[in-house]
Design an enzyme around this catalytic site. Structure first.
Site, PDB file in Angstrom:
ATOM      1  N   GLN A   1      18.089  24.955 -39.127  1.00  0.00           N
ATOM      2  CA  GLN A   1      19.077  25.868 -39.695  1.00  0.00           C
ATOM      3  C   GLN A   1      18.975  27.291 -39.149  1.00  0.00           C
ATOM      4  OE1 GLN A   1      18.170  24.255 -43.874  1.00  0.00           O
ATOM      5  NE2 GLN A   1      20.314  24.836 -44.051  1.00  0.00           N
TER       6      GLN A   1
ATOM      7  N   GLU B   1      24.464  25.878 -42.532  1.00  0.00           N
ATOM      8  CA  GLU B   1      24.464  25.135 -43.793  1.00  0.00           C
ATOM      9  C   GLU B   1      24.959  23.697 -43.540  1.00  0.00           C
ATOM     10  OE1 GLU B   1      23.023  25.304 -46.539  1.00  0.00           O
ATOM     11  OE2 GLU B   1      24.212  23.994 -47.805  1.00  0.00           O
ATOM     12  N   TRP B   2      24.301  23.015 -42.594  1.00  0.00           N
ATOM     13  CA  TRP B   2      24.544  21.615 -42.318  1.00  0.00           C
ATOM     14  C   TRP B   2      26.042  21.318 -42.152  1.00  0.00           C
ATOM     15  CZ3 TRP B   2      19.998  20.308 -40.740  1.00  0.00           C
ATOM     16  CH2 TRP B   2      18.860  20.803 -41.372  1.00  0.00           C
TER      17      TRP B   2
ATOM     18  N   ASN C   1      13.000  21.383 -55.361  1.00  0.00           N
ATOM     19  CA  ASN C   1      14.186  22.111 -54.895  1.00  0.00           C
ATOM     20  C   ASN C   1      15.261  21.893 -55.939  1.00  0.00           C
ATOM     21  OD1 ASN C   1      12.813  22.631 -52.536  1.00  0.00           O
ATOM     22  ND2 ASN C   1      14.120  21.343 -51.238  1.00  0.00           N
TER      23      ASN C   1
ATOM     24  N   TRP D   1      16.084  30.200 -51.771  1.00  0.00           N
ATOM     25  CA  TRP D   1      16.802  29.684 -50.614  1.00  0.00           C
ATOM     26  C   TRP D   1      18.071  30.508 -50.482  1.00  0.00           C
ATOM     27  CZ3 TRP D   1      15.553  26.294 -46.844  1.00  0.00           C
ATOM     28  CH2 TRP D   1      16.582  26.029 -45.911  1.00  0.00           C
TER      29      TRP D   1
ATOM     30  N   ASN E   1      11.201  17.064 -46.815  1.00  0.00           N
ATOM     31  CA  ASN E   1      12.131  17.800 -47.655  1.00  0.00           C
ATOM     32  C   ASN E   1      13.273  16.892 -48.121  1.00  0.00           C
ATOM     33  OD1 ASN E   1      13.260  20.547 -48.576  1.00  0.00           O
ATOM     34  ND2 ASN E   1      14.997  19.647 -47.479  1.00  0.00           N
TER      35      ASN E   1
ATOM     36  N   HIS F   1      12.206  18.547 -42.147  1.00  0.00           N
ATOM     37  CA  HIS F   1      13.410  19.032 -42.835  1.00  0.00           C
ATOM     38  C   HIS F   1      14.616  18.527 -42.038  1.00  0.00           C
ATOM     39  CE1 HIS F   1      14.800  22.246 -45.863  1.00  0.00           C
ATOM     40  NE2 HIS F   1      15.908  21.706 -45.399  1.00  0.00           N
TER      41      HIS F   1
ATOM     42  N   ARG G   1       8.247  29.964 -46.610  1.00  0.00           N
ATOM     43  CA  ARG G   1       8.357  28.525 -46.381  1.00  0.00           C
ATOM     44  C   ARG G   1       9.285  28.289 -45.201  1.00  0.00           C
ATOM     45  NH1 ARG G   1      12.036  24.153 -49.068  1.00  0.00           N
ATOM     46  NH2 ARG G   1      11.222  22.403 -47.875  1.00  0.00           N
TER      47      ARG G   1
ATOM     48  N   TYR H   1      18.999  23.605 -57.834  1.00  0.00           N
ATOM     49  CA  TYR H   1      20.073  24.595 -57.701  1.00  0.00           C
ATOM     50  C   TYR H   1      20.951  24.742 -58.931  1.00  0.00           C
ATOM     51  CZ  TYR H   1      18.962  25.052 -52.775  1.00  0.00           C
ATOM     52  OH  TYR H   1      18.306  25.332 -51.600  1.00  0.00           O
TER      53      TYR H   1
ATOM     54  N   GLU I   1      12.678  25.668 -53.447  1.00  0.00           N
ATOM     55  CA  GLU I   1      14.031  26.155 -53.123  1.00  0.00           C
ATOM     56  C   GLU I   1      14.805  26.374 -54.400  1.00  0.00           C
ATOM     57  OE1 GLU I   1      16.592  23.862 -50.522  1.00  0.00           O
ATOM     58  OE2 GLU I   1      14.938  23.495 -49.131  1.00  0.00           O
TER      59      GLU I   1
HETATM   60  C1  GBH Z   1      19.011  22.050 -49.876  1.00  0.00           C
HETATM   61  O1  GBH Z   1      19.651  20.894 -50.322  1.00  0.00           O
HETATM   62  C2  GBH Z   1      18.459  21.894 -48.485  1.00  0.00           C
HETATM   63  O2  GBH Z   1      17.068  21.635 -48.499  1.00  0.00           O
HETATM   64  C3  GBH Z   1      18.743  23.077 -47.598  1.00  0.00           C
HETATM   65  O3  GBH Z   1      18.466  22.750 -46.267  1.00  0.00           O
HETATM   66  C4  GBH Z   1      20.156  23.536 -47.815  1.00  0.00           C
HETATM   67  O4  GBH Z   1      20.517  24.547 -46.914  1.00  0.00           O
HETATM   68  C5  GBH Z   1      20.272  24.044 -49.223  1.00  0.00           C
HETATM   69  O5  GBH Z   1      19.858  23.092 -50.132  1.00  0.00           O
HETATM   70  C6  GBH Z   1      21.661  24.486 -49.635  1.00  0.00           C
HETATM   71  O6  GBH Z   1      22.563  23.420 -49.641  1.00  0.00           O
HETATM   72  O7  GBH Z   1      27.107  14.968 -53.051  1.00  0.00           O
HETATM   73  O8  GBH Z   1      27.870  15.759 -50.909  1.00  0.00           O
HETATM   74  O9  GBH Z   1      28.408  17.003 -52.921  1.00  0.00           O
HETATM   75  C7  GBH Z   1      20.209  21.025 -51.609  1.00  0.00           C
HETATM   76  C8  GBH Z   1      20.408  19.701 -52.298  1.00  0.00           C
HETATM   77  C9  GBH Z   1      21.751  17.832 -52.663  1.00  0.00           C
HETATM   78  C10 GBH Z   1      22.748  19.990 -52.643  1.00  0.00           C
HETATM   79  C11 GBH Z   1      23.114  17.207 -52.544  1.00  0.00           C
HETATM   80  C12 GBH Z   1      24.104  19.353 -52.504  1.00  0.00           C
HETATM   81  C13 GBH Z   1      25.427  17.485 -53.302  1.00  0.00           C
HETATM   82  C14 GBH Z   1      26.008  17.062 -51.999  1.00  0.00           C
HETATM   83  N1  GBH Z   1      21.718  19.161 -52.082  1.00  0.00           N
HETATM   84  N2  GBH Z   1      24.088  18.077 -53.179  1.00  0.00           N
HETATM   85  S1  GBH Z   1      27.444  16.130 -52.221  1.00  0.00           S
END
Ligand code: GBH
Length: 491
Positions: A26, A438-439, A315, A431, A175, A129, A83, A317, A381
């Site tokens: 990332q 952001e993937w 982790n 985080w 991760n 990761h 981290r 959110y 995170e």
């Molecule tokens: C983390 O994942 C990651 O470790 C990190 O790399 C990333 O940048 C960060 O969070 C912010 O996204 O079902 O398709 O709607 C967070 C965990 C789990 C969050 C799946 C989003 C729903 C995806 N993620 N979740 S979806």
């Protein structure tokens, strides 16, 4: 008496670290520098349609070149720990146990770790990761092939312990295995993009592969830990564990079916990994739903898996309200919503669909994990997303009030969980240190407490990092202050 009681602000424990987090793919960019081999995210992110803005990880925040400046910024923020993750294909470009080691890749992380320590910052290193060496995917299917990936991952882990373990005392193996398995092999939205969705040109099988991949991830993690404990721990004195994603699942109301649905959601999101690792078996509800699609552990495997984490890496959110009657197997056939029965929203909406602010849920999840798994918790995170808006002036972007609200709530809940509920929590990592790749969402969704201008790579602190720095400065136990009447007697 406890010196923590003497100060006006309740303090965090002495063994607590706060910091910020990132991952290699990332932020690093420089995907073909100094002998690095490709990872599954390289080509995946370059394919049209894989990321929201069509952009890839080739440059990211250019941290492979700007690492010294990054560390100075971390120092300026006053973090105690950082981290980051190690890119497997930088240190073993083809990834496998018989493939050559790339000394230039080793040197990069070695210098990076030295520089952190020279600046008083404690390294927390993640081994995996999501950036699997492409060669392992091509050679034998990567995580689909337990027999091959487990010894290859253990070999890579061993190399990291050998070369960095004299200085790295905090290791995270993998991760968020849920994301690897479900998003990479079930929904197909993350590399390697496998799923049953033929419309997206995907190969794969969403009903079997995620469970196979999850199983490999657990066993690979466990073997890396076994190796660390047997060959390195007594000398290096570090700790090692896995880090799992998981948000609080709150019953939509107190009807028995919704209370049960919330537990089912937790079983699929967290229990899938945490139950075998901390308790020694897959959640019974998962077995019931998946039948023979869920692999079973041989007794030899379970011997290695059970107890294979020194702590619970967390982790998290958000919180979801959970109702019975969902159709999504990956959510345990429970429905997720942010809308309460009375029509109101749970909290402030982030600029990504899956995240609202609900600090009480963070506290409840900390309590749930502590009671169920009984290991010290490292929050690895926690953070909040804001999307780019072209018309918005930069000074408004830097005044990220919603993210400040998020961290105010999270730190309050953290302290309550520690001091009022007695949960053993050892770290808090926001985080993310930087806005970054952001993937599948590309660069438009920003999680950073530091703004990154992707034209110039300039870094600018946001209001949220000022909040975190001052909050943690006020609440960190400081041996040297007069708050501690015994401090003068200490060497
Ligand atoms: C983390 O994942 C990651 O470790 C990190 O790399 C990333 O940048 C960060 O969070 C912010 O996204 O079902 O398709 O709607 C967070 C965990 C789990 C969050 C799946 C989003 C729903 C995806 N993620 N979740 S979806």
């Amino acid at each position: 008496s406890d010196p923590r009681q003497l100060s006006s602000k309740p303090k965090l424990p002495q063994n607590f670290f706060w910091g910020l987090a990132t991952s290699a793919f990332q932020i690093e960019g420089s995907t073909d520098a100094d002998g690095r081999g490709p990872s599954i995210w390289d080509d995946f992110s370059r394919e049209p349609g894989r990321t929201l803005d069509g952009r890839n990880g080739d440059v990211a925040t250019n941290s492979y070149q700007l690492w010294k400046e990054d560390i100075q910024l971390l120092k300026q923020y006053g973090v105690q720990a950082y981290r980051f993750s190690i890119s497997w294909s930088r240190v073993i470009p083809l990834g496998g146990r018989d493939d050559p080691v790339n000394e230039q890749g080793i040197e990069f992380y070695s210098n990076f770790i030295d520089e952190l320590l020279a600046n008083g910052i404690i390294p927390f290193a993640t081994l995996y990761h999501w950036d699997l060496p492409q060669a392992l995917h091509d050679r034998y299917g990567g995580w689909l092939n337990k027999e091959e990936i487990v010894p290859d991952f253990a070999n890579y882990a061993k190399l990291c312990f050998q070369r960095f373990g004299d200085r790295v005392k905090h290791w995270l193996t993998i991760n968020e295995p849920w994301c690897v398995a479900v998003l990479g092999y079930g929904r197909g939205v993350f590399a390697p993009g496998r799923s049953s969705d033929r419309a997206r040109n995907a190969e794969g099988n969403s009903s079997t592969e995620p469970w196979i991949v999850g199983h490999s991830l657990i066993i690979a993690h466990a073997h890396a830990v076994k190796l660390y404990r047997e060959e390195f721990k007594s000398l290096q004195q570090g700790s090692i564990g896995i880090t799992l994603n998981g948000d609080w699942a709150m019953p939509y109301d107190d009807s028995p079916e919704n209370v049960e649905a919330a537990q089912h959601a937790l079983d699929f999101a967290i229990g899938w990994y945490a139950d075998p690792i901390y308790l020694g078996f897959y959640p019974p509800y998962m077995k019931e739903v998946l039948g023979s699609r869920l692999p079973s552990f041989t007794p030899e495997e379970m011997e290695v898996v059970r107890g294979s984490s020194d702590f619970y890496g967390m982790n998290t959110y958000t919180t979801n309200l959970i109702k019975a009657g969902g159709i999504d197997e990956f959510q345990g056939f429970s429905q997720y919503t942010f809308t309460r029965a009375d029509g109101t929203q749970l909290g402030t909406q982030a600029h990504c669909a899956w995240l609202q602010i609900y600090p009480e849920g963070f506290r409840q999840l900390l309590n749930y994990l502590w009671r169920r798994y009984q290991h010290p918790i490292y929050v690895t995170e926690n953070g909040f997303a804001v999307k780019d808006e072209n018309s918005k002036p930069l000074d408004e972007t830097l005044q990220d009030d919603d993210r400040v609200e998020y961290f105010e709530g999270a730190t309050r809940s953290l302290l309550e969980a520690i001091n009022e509920d007695g949960v053993d929590i050892r770290s808090y990592f926001g985080w993310s240190f930087l806005d970054n790749f952001e993937w599948a969402d590309g660069y438009g969704t920003r999680f950073g407490v530091t703004y990154v201008d992707y034209e110039t790579q300039e870094r600018l602190p946001k209001a949220s990092v000022k909040f975190l720095t001052s909050w943690f400065t006020e609440h960190t136990y400081n041996h040297a202050t007069s708050e501690d009447p015994t401090s003068e007697d200490k060497p």
